[in-house]
Structures are given as C-alpha cells and as structure tokens.
Write a protein that holds these residues in place. Structure first.
Motif, PDB file in Angstrom:
ATOM      1  N   UNK A  61       0.822  -1.198   0.000  1.00 47.41           N
ATOM      2  CA  UNK A  61       0.000   0.000   0.000  1.00 47.41           C
ATOM      3  C   UNK A  61       0.859   1.252   0.000  1.00 47.41           C
ATOM      4  N   UNK A  62       0.311   2.325   0.536  1.00 42.10           N
ATOM      5  CA  UNK A  62       0.982   3.625   0.598  1.00 42.10           C
ATOM      6  C   UNK A  62       1.309   3.956   2.052  1.00 42.10           C
ATOM      7  N   UNK A  63       2.385   4.715   2.251  1.00 42.37           N
ATOM      8  CA  UNK A  63       2.753   5.152   3.595  1.00 42.37           C
ATOM      9  C   UNK A  63       2.956   6.656   3.624  1.00 42.37           C
ATOM     10  N   UNK A  64       2.791   7.215   4.837  1.00 42.71           N
ATOM     11  CA  UNK A  64       3.073   8.626   5.061  1.00 42.71           C
ATOM     12  C   UNK A  64       3.431   8.821   6.531  1.00 42.71           C
ATOM     13  N   UNK A  71       1.929   6.069   9.100  1.00 45.94           N
ATOM     14  CA  UNK A  71       0.597   5.602   8.722  1.00 45.94           C
ATOM     15  C   UNK A  71       0.721   4.714   7.487  1.00 45.94           C
ATOM     16  N   UNK A  72       0.270   3.469   7.625  1.00 44.46           N
ATOM     17  CA  UNK A  72       0.260   2.527   6.502  1.00 44.46           C
ATOM     18  C   UNK A  72      -1.171   2.372   6.015  1.00 44.46           C
ATOM     19  N   UNK A  73      -1.427   2.784   4.788  1.00 45.58           N
ATOM     20  CA  UNK A  73      -2.731   2.598   4.150  1.00 45.58           C
ATOM     21  C   UNK A  73      -2.635   1.346   3.297  1.00 45.58           C
ATOM     22  N   UNK A  93      -3.014   1.040   9.419  1.00 41.70           N
ATOM     23  CA  UNK A  93      -2.277   0.777  10.648  1.00 41.70           C
ATOM     24  C   UNK A  93      -1.464   2.018  10.970  1.00 41.70           C
ATOM     25  N   UNK A  94      -1.391   2.368  12.247  1.00 40.35           N
ATOM     26  CA  UNK A  94      -0.631   3.544  12.662  1.00 40.35           C
ATOM     27  C   UNK A  94       0.416   3.110  13.680  1.00 40.35           C
TER      28      UNK A  94
END
Length: 121
Positions: A61-64, A71-73, A93-94
């Motif tokens: 997925x994407x992370x930021x 934050x893992x989307x 998931x945070x």
C-alpha cells in the motif's frame, strides 16, 4: 523489472525452541516481521508466525509520516506464499516512531509487544 529505492527498512525476528519437560517433545517457535518503505511512498510488509499454526501474510500500500506517526494505508494482501493473486482491502495501521523503532498504536497488532527495529535507512 524496475528497482525501487528504499527509504527505510524495519524488521523483527524471534526464534526459540520449546520443549515439554516430561515427554521431551521439541518444537520451534518463529515470529518474523519486515517492513520496507520505498521512496515513492509505497511499502511492502511480510509477516510470518509459526508456533501452534503457521500464519503468513504480505501487505502492500501507501505510507506517510504525520506528527511522528507512520501511517500505513493497506491496499493489497496475500495470506499465503503460494497465492498468485493479491486481495484488495482497505485498512490503516498507525505506528509511533520512537528513535530506531516503530510501535503499533492501533489496529490488530496494538496488543503485541513486538517493535519493528530500523535496520536500514
């Protein structure tokens, strides 16, 4: 095949051999988790647990990073190494970033005591 540049890599691994004292039966306990964050904002995570049963999963997925939280989307998941197809999911998931570790603060892993440690930056 295109190679992606790695931003950071985190890992956790625990291996033990357990033995029943009276019967002498031995078994292995393995728990490993790795998370690779790529510079393009995507991630790949692999989790493996073997104790009384084998649990395996891969996530993409994407992370930021927002206010010292990772934050893992999650967009894709595989529940077996042999799976050819990825299943689409929508989950988040945070993790709290603490020095060289990340610690889960929500989601299914919140109750665990394992912390992924930074192995490559």
């Amino acid at each position: 095949m295109v190679s992606q540049e790695i931003q950071s890599e985190y890992a956790y691994k625990k291996e033990k051999t357990k033995q029943k004292s009276k019967s002498g039966i031995k078994w292995n306990y393995v728990d490993s988790d790795s998370l690779v964050l790529y510079k393009d904002g995507t991630f790949h995570r692999t989790k493996f647990y073997h104790y009384h049963e084998i649990i395996y999963s891969e996530l993409k997925g994407k992370w930021e990073i927002e206010k010292d939280n990772l934050i893992l989307n999650i967009k894709l998941e595989k529940e077996s190494k042999s799976d050819k197809k990825w299943t689409e999911i929508n989950s988040t998931l945070i993790y709290r970033i603490k020095k060289r570790k990340i610690k889960p603060i929500n989601g299914i892993e919140f109750y665990t005591v394992r912390n992924l440690k930074l192995v490559k930056k």
